[in-house]
Each structure stands twice: as C-alpha cells, then as structure tokens.
Design a protein around this motif. Structure first.
Motif, mmCIF file in Angstrom:
data_model
loop_
_atom_site.group_PDB
_atom_site.id
_atom_site.type_symbol
_atom_site.label_atom_id
_atom_site.label_comp_id
_atom_site.label_asym_id
_atom_site.label_seq_id
_atom_site.Cartn_x
_atom_site.Cartn_y
_atom_site.Cartn_z
ATOM 1 N N ILE A 93 0.872 -1.178 0.000
ATOM 2 C CA ILE A 93 0.000 0.000 0.000
ATOM 3 C C ILE A 93 0.908 1.226 0.000
ATOM 4 O O ILE A 93 1.225 1.788 1.047
ATOM 5 C CB ILE A 93 -0.938 -0.003 1.229
ATOM 6 N N HIS A 94 1.353 1.617 -1.167
ATOM 7 C CA HIS A 94 2.353 2.690 -1.298
ATOM 8 C C HIS A 94 1.632 4.013 -1.543
ATOM 9 O O HIS A 94 1.074 4.242 -2.614
ATOM 10 C CB HIS A 94 3.304 2.374 -2.450
ATOM 11 N N THR A 95 1.639 4.876 -0.545
ATOM 12 C CA THR A 95 0.898 6.138 -0.634
ATOM 13 C C THR A 95 1.353 6.979 -1.817
ATOM 14 O O THR A 95 0.528 7.581 -2.520
ATOM 15 C CB THR A 95 1.052 6.933 0.673
ATOM 16 N N ASN A 96 2.661 7.024 -2.070
ATOM 17 C CA ASN A 96 3.168 7.852 -3.165
ATOM 18 C C ASN A 96 2.803 7.304 -4.541
ATOM 19 O O ASN A 96 2.890 8.017 -5.538
ATOM 20 C CB ASN A 96 4.692 7.976 -3.072
ATOM 21 N N MET A 97 2.408 6.050 -4.589
ATOM 22 C CA MET A 97 2.069 5.432 -5.869
ATOM 23 C C MET A 97 0.598 5.021 -5.939
ATOM 24 O O MET A 97 0.236 4.086 -6.650
ATOM 25 C CB MET A 97 2.989 4.237 -6.141
ATOM 26 N N GLY A 98 -0.239 5.736 -5.194
ATOM 27 C CA GLY A 98 -1.675 5.521 -5.348
ATOM 28 C C GLY A 98 -2.291 4.500 -4.428
ATOM 29 O O GLY A 98 -3.440 4.102 -4.614
ATOM 30 N N ARG A 99 -1.542 4.047 -3.418
ATOM 31 C CA ARG A 99 -2.046 3.058 -2.468
ATOM 32 C C ARG A 99 -2.504 1.784 -3.170
ATOM 33 O O ARG A 99 -1.799 1.256 -4.003
ATOM 34 C CB ARG A 99 -3.131 3.666 -1.581
ATOM 35 N N SER A 100 -3.699 1.304 -2.862
ATOM 36 C CA SER A 100 -4.102 -0.022 -3.316
ATOM 37 C C SER A 100 -4.400 -0.063 -4.818
ATOM 38 O O SER A 100 -4.981 0.864 -5.370
ATOM 39 C CB SER A 100 -5.333 -0.490 -2.546
ATOM 40 N N VAL A 101 -4.028 -1.194 -5.427
ATOM 41 C CA VAL A 101 -4.385 -1.479 -6.813
ATOM 42 C C VAL A 101 -5.790 -2.064 -6.814
ATOM 43 O O VAL A 101 -6.094 -2.994 -6.061
ATOM 44 C CB VAL A 101 -3.392 -2.477 -7.435
ATOM 45 N N LEU A 102 -6.657 -1.535 -7.653
ATOM 46 C CA LEU A 102 -8.044 -1.986 -7.657
ATOM 47 C C LEU A 102 -8.193 -3.374 -8.282
ATOM 48 O O LEU A 102 -7.479 -3.717 -9.232
ATOM 49 C CB LEU A 102 -8.924 -1.007 -8.433
ATOM 50 N N PRO A 103 -9.142 -4.169 -7.794
ATOM 51 C CA PRO A 103 -9.465 -5.437 -8.465
ATOM 52 C C PRO A 103 -9.968 -5.179 -9.881
ATOM 53 O O PRO A 103 -10.511 -4.109 -10.176
ATOM 54 C CB PRO A 103 -10.576 -6.029 -7.586
ATOM 55 N N ALA A 104 -9.806 -6.175 -10.741
ATOM 56 C CA ALA A 104 -10.281 -6.039 -12.128
ATOM 57 C C ALA A 104 -11.773 -5.740 -12.163
ATOM 58 O O ALA A 104 -12.246 -4.963 -12.996
ATOM 59 C CB ALA A 104 -9.969 -7.319 -12.892
ATOM 60 N N PRO A 354 -6.234 -7.336 -5.255
ATOM 61 C CA PRO A 354 -4.771 -7.346 -5.346
ATOM 62 C C PRO A 354 -4.057 -7.093 -4.022
ATOM 63 O O PRO A 354 -3.051 -7.749 -3.732
ATOM 64 C CB PRO A 354 -4.490 -6.237 -6.368
ATOM 65 N N THR A 355 -4.549 -6.163 -3.213
ATOM 66 C CA THR A 355 -3.884 -5.884 -1.935
ATOM 67 C C THR A 355 -3.875 -7.128 -1.058
ATOM 68 O O THR A 355 -2.847 -7.492 -0.474
ATOM 69 C CB THR A 355 -4.588 -4.724 -1.212
ATOM 70 N N ALA A 356 -5.028 -7.782 -0.942
ATOM 71 C CA ALA A 356 -5.102 -8.999 -0.132
ATOM 72 C C ALA A 356 -4.234 -10.099 -0.715
ATOM 73 O O ALA A 356 -3.564 -10.846 0.020
ATOM 74 C CB ALA A 356 -6.553 -9.460 -0.024
ATOM 75 N N ALA A 357 -4.224 -10.222 -2.042
ATOM 76 C CA ALA A 357 -3.417 -11.262 -2.687
ATOM 77 C C ALA A 357 -1.928 -11.025 -2.456
ATOM 78 O O ALA A 357 -1.173 -11.974 -2.193
ATOM 79 C CB ALA A 357 -3.727 -11.305 -4.182
ATOM 80 N N MET A 358 -1.488 -9.777 -2.558
ATOM 81 C CA MET A 358 -0.070 -9.473 -2.329
ATOM 82 C C MET A 358 0.323 -9.740 -0.885
ATOM 83 O O MET A 358 1.398 -10.274 -0.600
ATOM 84 C CB MET A 358 0.216 -8.017 -2.688
ATOM 85 N N MET A 359 -0.554 -9.349 0.046
ATOM 86 C CA MET A 359 -0.253 -9.567 1.458
ATOM 87 C C MET A 359 -0.247 -11.048 1.803
ATOM 88 O O MET A 359 0.471 -11.474 2.710
ATOM 89 C CB MET A 359 -1.276 -8.824 2.320
ATOM 90 N N SER A 360 -1.038 -11.844 1.087
ATOM 91 C CA SER A 360 -1.159 -13.272 1.380
ATOM 92 C C SER A 360 -0.196 -14.137 0.584
ATOM 93 O O SER A 360 -0.168 -15.361 0.787
ATOM 94 C CB SER A 360 -2.591 -13.734 1.096
#
Length: 482
Positions: A93-104, A354-360
């Motif tokens: 979750i990178h604040t400078n790069m837009g935080r979370s990537v949205l699901p498709a 994507p956020t959950a998938a990356m964390m998992s």
C-alpha cells in the motif's frame, strides 16, 4: 558562425511535418498546440546549445539528425503527467504510488459508470430520487455486522464529519497515547478542534486504564473515542483499554464510543505472519457505536472513508451538512461496490483483491516469481549487469502493520558500469517508470508488488535504462538526443 548555425535550424512547421510523417502515433496522441509548444522548447534548447558553444556543427541541425531526439523529447515531455508506474519496492500500500491497486472487477465497474448514465441517485423501484449510499450500505452492514453505514471521500473526512455531527460543543475523552498523526500533518487533535469538540486527554503516553476514562467523564462529555494506532506501536511497559471494556464504560454513562480504526480490514492475516490488527467486524461486535476506516488501504478498494455503526447515530451523521461536501462520486461508488462484493466470499477476496493477494502471497510463490523475473532480466541485460536472488522483506505500507515485515525474495541488479544509483535515476525516465530500492550497491526489485504480466515490462525498461548513454535524468536535458 553562430548566426549561420541559427539559420540552419529548421522551422517549427518543418519539424511538425517531419513528425507527422515519421511518428504518426505520437502526433495522433498529442494535441496540436502542445506538440507545437514542445517543438519550440526543443528548438530553444538547440539555440541555447549554440550560444554556449556546445553545438558547432551545422550538420547536426539538419531535420534528419534532429528528428530522433525531437521525437523522443516530444514523447517524453508530452506524456500525461499522471501516469502508470511499476512498483518493485515491495511496499503493497504505497501512498506515493496511489495506495491499493483496484481489483479487475472494480476497474470494470468504474468504466461502466463512466461510459454512460447510471442510477447513482435514482431509485429503480419507484423511478424517484434515491440515495447514492444505498448501493453499498447493505453490503457494508453484511460484512461488518453494523446496523447502518455511510461513505465519504477518505478516513480523515469520516472522522471529521463524525466528530462534527456527534461531538460539536462538548468534550471527547481520548487516551493521550492515541493522539496520532497519520501523515501529511493530519492529527487527531486538530480534527477534533476543527469539529468544535474539546479534547479531554487521559492516561499517559504508554499506559491508560479504565478508571482514567471514568474519572474524566463529566456533564460536558459527549463521547468516548478510541483511536487504533495502526501506523505505530508502543511496546514494553504498556497497557490499553480494549474496545469491549471502553464500550461498557461509555454505555453505562449513556455515551457513544467512537473508534477510528484507520486502516480497516475485513480479513484476518495472522496466517501470513501479520497479527494484531482487529477486523472491522470484531470492533463492531465488541460494542463500538461508530467505526471509521479507509477504503483504499488494507481493504484494497478506492479512496474512501467508511463509517459504520448504530443506525440512529449513522442517520445523524448523514444529516450533517458536511456530508454534501465530503460525499463520494460515481466512480468511487462503483469501485467500492465491486470490491465489497468480492469480500462476500473470503477466499475470493484473497485471490481477486490485489492488496489482499499481495499480502497473502506465499514465500515459495514469490521465489518462483523472482526466478522468472531474474531470468527475464538476464536475457534482457546480457553483460550490462549482474543479476542474482537475495532474501529480503516486504512491507504492507499505508500505515498498516508497522512492526511486521513479510518475507520475500528480491532480485538484485548490479550494473557493471555506472552504479545502482544511476540506474535508479534512469528508471525514473522510462515508459513506464520503474520504482525499486537501493541496498548494498544494488538496485532491488521485489516481485510481491509486480504483477505477473508486468515482469516482461520490468525487464524491458531495465534494459533500456542500462542502454541509455546519458547518465543523468533523461527527462531533464531538452536536447539529449544531440
């Protein structure tokens, strides 16, 4: 000689015609006035080089010689300022790069919302005006166990409107150790002051007890507040009051308990080595009357401030005049609904968000992905860099799980010429830019935050950056191609 060089410069229209003939895609993608301005800037750079004696050969000013540099300059400087980047930092979750990537699914929902008209505030059962919040309120109640819900444009707004609606003119009791700053100079005490509520601090920085809250309650008290310290931890000699304990105290005195959960989550990530973060449902079940949290952090959706809680309290917040100023738009609403629907099945959410998938992501999965990335880089870079795998750590980011790192496998790129710092600078100017991190004289790429389809793209831009002759930032010199 200088005047002859100036006369040798091609005219702006001649440059535009040359671009139209050789770069039709660039010309089609760039508005004509902008393209003309870029040609003028490029020619101004040539004039400066002539005056400074850096350009003395008239042959280098012919349209044929200038054209490649001009085209590269126009493509780089004419590109949209807001653009895609490749995140190889390992910070999910990178604040400078837009935080979370949205699901498709959320991306598709946003496109559908923008392609035509929608029932944003239209009740399709009656044909009359409806509420935009109705599209997500039932979903939020189902997922959190709350009676009602409201969504505003971010969690700072959620805290502000909650305090303004419930606490203006009264005192709010909060632990001293929870008066946090969450970034961008956003501080809980400042928000409370802006809402017209008076802050009543209790306890010490590292310890607060139930009796501290009880002693602070008086005829002016309008609420108890608990701020979850999601972006830092106090360890050692420390004590806190749980949500359930604080809810019991608040309700005994007829007061609401407000919980600012910050980076709210619907999933338990303890199996991934990330303990200690309460889920929104657990906080609601423990007795909090109002819970606020972000939509674009661990939840993995669009930027939003979500408020859930008791129906009567949420209705009062909805009636607050600030709601009009802080409400979400149709694109946010579409993305949020699509994201929330994925959470109706936990396993689907872990795979599709994507956020959950990356964390998992499992360590062995990341090692395989790192191996694929390293193979691509070796083939692309050849003898220009040494490529190897090294163990490392990723971070959740966004003020979440500050103590906990996630094990990963990093790909280390060590240029044989120029060094990793220069490679990092060059990668800022590639299309798309690639952001990684520097450690031990190597440029590191973390596959956790690179999608599988981004691996070939990452290899290509690293190769391009290593092949770039200019050692500085390629976006700076206006005539880098000369």
């Amino acid at each position: 000689m200088t005047q002859a060089l100036f006369r040798a410069l091609p005219a702006v229209d001649a440059c535009l015609n040359a671009l139209e003939a050789s770069e039709p895609a660039l010309v089609a993608a760039t508005p004509r006035p902008l393209l003309r301005a870029l040609v003028n800037r490029f020619l101004d750079g040539c004039r400066a080089a002539i005056r400074e004696g850096r350009l003395t050969d008239p042959i280098r000013l012919s349209p044929e010689v200038l054209l490649p540099g001009l085209a590269a300059f126009a493509a780089r400087e004419g590109a949209p300022r807001f653009r895609r980047v490749l995140n190889a930092t390992g910070v999910v979750i990178h604040t400078n790069m837009g935080r979370s990537v949205l699901p498709a699914e959320a991306v598709e929902a946003v496109l559908n919302a923008c392609r035509g008209y929608s029932n944003l505030e239209l009740n399709l059962a009656t044909g009359e005006r409806g509420s935009r919040y109705s599209h997500v309120e039932d979903l939020l109640c189902t997922l959190t166990g709350a009676e009602a819900a409201l969504v505003v444009n971010n969690n700072a707004a959620a805290v502000l409107i909650t305090m303004d609606a419930l606490c203006a003119g009264g005192e709010v009791v909060v632990a001293r150790g929870q008066l946090v700053e969450i970034g961008g100079s956003f501080r809980i005490p400042d928000v409370m002051e802006r809402s017209g509520a008076a802050l009543r601090e209790v306890g010490c920085t590292n310890r607060v007890h139930p009796q501290d809250y009880e002693k602070a309650i008086n005829e002016h008290t309008v609420a108890l507040m608990r701020v979850h310290t999601s972006n830092y931890r106090i360890v050692g000699f420390h004590s806190d009051v749980s949500v359930a304990e604080l809810a019991e105290i608040a309700h005994r005195y007829g007061l609401p308990l407000i919980e600012d959960l910050g980076s709210g989550s619907f999933l338990d990530f303890s199996a991934n080595g990330l303990p200690g973060e309460p889920t929104v449902r657990s906080v609601v079940a423990a007795g909090a009357d109002v819970v606020t949290f972000s939509g674009d952090k661990v939840l993995g959706g669009p930027q939003a401030g979500i408020i859930v809680g008791k129906k009567a309290i949420i209705e009062a917040i909805k009636r607050n005049p600030l709601n009009r100023a802080l409400r979400i738009d149709k694109m946010t609403l579409a993305a949020l609904e699509a994201t929330l629907r994925l959470y109706l099945d936990e396993e689907t959410a872990r795979r599709r968000v994507p956020t959950a998938a990356m964390m998992s992501a499992a360590p062995e999965t990341l090692r395989r992905r790192a191996s694929r990335l390293a193979s691509r880089l070796r083939a692309a870079c050849r003898e220009r860099a040494d490529i190897c795998l090294v163990p490392g750590e990723s971070r959740v980011g966004g003020g979440s799980f500050p103590e906990n790192a996630l094990p990963t496998t990093l790909v280390a790129v060590t240029p044989r010429e120029g060094g990793a710092e220069r490679l990092k600078r060059r990668l800022l100017a590639t299309v798309p830019p690639l952001i990684g991190r520097l450690e031990n004289h190597a440029f590191l790429l973390d596959p956790r935050t690179l999608a599988d389809e981004e691996i070939p793209l990452a290899a290509r831009v690293v190769r391009e950056a290593l092949e770039t002759e200019d050692g500085g930032n390629a976006a700076m010199p206006p005539i880098a191609g000369l």
